[in-house]
Design an enzyme around this catalytic site. Structure first.
Site: not given
Ligand code: IMP
Length: 427
Positions: A17-19, A21, A45-47, A226, A241, A301, A335
């Protein structure tokens, strides 16, 4: 990515998760008629870093920021109705209008206050490190065939019965666990009665809508939450999960057949992070982990927890390619690695003096594996202004080629920053 050959695309996380998306879904959603969340809930939490500021979406699909894209919360999601309206109101305040564009499946299950109480309680004993959003207990009720579904809100007498039984059961479990906390069914019923008139106008047969959109030649993006290693079957069980985060879950959770899916894009961070407990074979020593965390802004997030950080793990991504049937990769946050002299990449694991061909099926073995690293040279130059692969320093291209060869799937996108224009399409 979308075109005549690809009308139904699944986007999944290929690590823990947290890649990133949210950013990729936001970019691709411009070309989609429909974006569907198919599992998980407010644990995600999709930022998205949009031109008018940063948005963090928890239950509403990341496609919502494109005014002509319709968004669906699919049947596979466990929906927290209270936080949904906080999210809707916060988006409205910032000018994002949803009427007629957001639809909620009548078959999605509700996350209720007692699920959150039980999740918080189990955190004391189970040490999974959940987000405490009630996800596991809500799925337990779903599979125990005693859950409350969104469509039930049309029938207050059914809701009252289900909630009374659910609260009684939850209170018994809390007592058994030695907790003094209790929930009251009448308050929950009253809360649902108040929310129902707001929620029901959004409710639809989502599976039908997805099928009709595809039939009409439209493009549909199925947005996973996720990542593969958090999948209840394929992840690092029990540190997972409670839903099927992998591409197979997309068909079930959106209400379509697997043959409708044309392509699966796996989102891969250029390094590795994990939030919560469980094995993380390439976790870096604290000084380097802290460097990655600071440079990458690696804080949850949803919960704000610091993420555990480490190096790119090709064993994990190769596994994600297999269990998802990935047809392409999007490598994000390249980056973040701009300042490192050298970049370790885990190419294989050793266990008991043997090379492993695949991820072990249990966490005890995964805790024991010894990652074998190849050290690739860093590029030590900023990459954020690159708009094509050719703009990247040679060492960065070599790094990407290494990832692609080790993972066994072609790279289709490379992210070099949070902004929409910082997603390079590989042509
Ligand atoms: P739950 O989904 O809240 O039950 O948490 C189970 C595990 O999945 C924990 O390790 C969480 O930290 C992790 N998890 C859940 N949602 C996310 C997410 O969106 N990103 C990263 N980790 C997550």
């Amino acid at each position: 990515m979308f075109g005549p050959e690809v009308r139904c695309l699944v986007v999944v996380g290929a690590q823990w998760g947290d890649e990133g998306k949210g950013k990729v879904v936001d970019a691709l959603a411009e070309h989609a008629e429909l974006v569907v969340r198919y599992q998980g809930g407010a644990n995600a939490g999709h930022t998205v870093d949009a031109p008018d500021g940063e948005f963090v979406l928890h239950q509403i699909p990341a496609g919502i920021l494109h005014a002509s894209t319709r968004c669906v919360i699919g049947n596979g999601v466990v929906l927290d109705p209270e936080t949904l309206f906080h999210e809707i109101d916060a988006l409205r305040e910032r000018g994002v209008m949803m009427t007629g564009r957001l639809l909620v499946s009548d078959r999605a299950h509700l996350v209720l206050p007692y699920h959150k109480l039980l999740d918080a309680e189990s955190a004391r004993s189970k040490k999974i490190g959940t987000t405490a959003r009630g996800i596991g207990p809500a799925y337990e009720d779903k599979y125990g065939r005693r859950g409350v579904r969104v469509g039930d809100l049309r029938h207050p007498e059914i809701v009252a019965k289900l909630v009374a039984a659910g609260a009684e059961r939850a209170n018994a479990m809390l007592a058994l666990a030695g907790s003094a906390k209790r929930c009251g069914a009448p308050e929950i019923v009253a809360m649902l009665e108040e929310l129902a008139p707001r929620l029901l106008p959004f409710v639809a047969d989502a599976g039908r809508l997805v099928a009709d959109t595809l039939q009409g030649g439209g493009h549909v993006l199925l947005e996973g939450a996720q990542g593969a290693l958090l999948d209840v079957d394929h992840g690092t069980y029990p540190f997972v999960t409670s839903s099927s985060t992998t591409a197979g879950g997309a068909a079930v959770g959106a209400g379509i057949g697997p043959t409708a899916i044309d392509a699966v894009l796996g989102i891969v961070k250029a390094y590795t992070t994990r939030v919560g407990n469980g094995p993380l074979p390439t976790e870096a020593a604290e000084r380097e982990a802290e460097g990655l965390r600071t440079l990458g802004g690696e804080y949850g997030a949803t919960t704000g927890r610091p993420r555990r950080c480490g190096w790119f793990d090709a064993m994990v991504v190769r596994y994600a390619v297999r269990v998802n049937g990935l047809t392409g990769l999007a490598v994000t946050k390249l980056d973040v690695l701009d300042t490192f002299d050298e970049l370790p990449v885990c190419t294989r694991y050793r266990l008991g003096g043997e090379d492993l061909v695949d991820l072990p099926d249990n966490v005890a073995a995964l805790e024991e594996v010894e990652p074998v690293y190849e050290r690739l040279p860093g590029w030590r130059q900023p990459t954020g202004a690159a708009r094509t692969l050719a703009d990247l320093p040679r060492a960065a291209r070599v790094y990407l080629e290494g990832i692609e060869a080790l993972a066994g799937a072609p790279i289709r996108y490379v992210g070099v920053g949070t902004k929409r224009e910082q997603l390079i399409e590989v042509t």
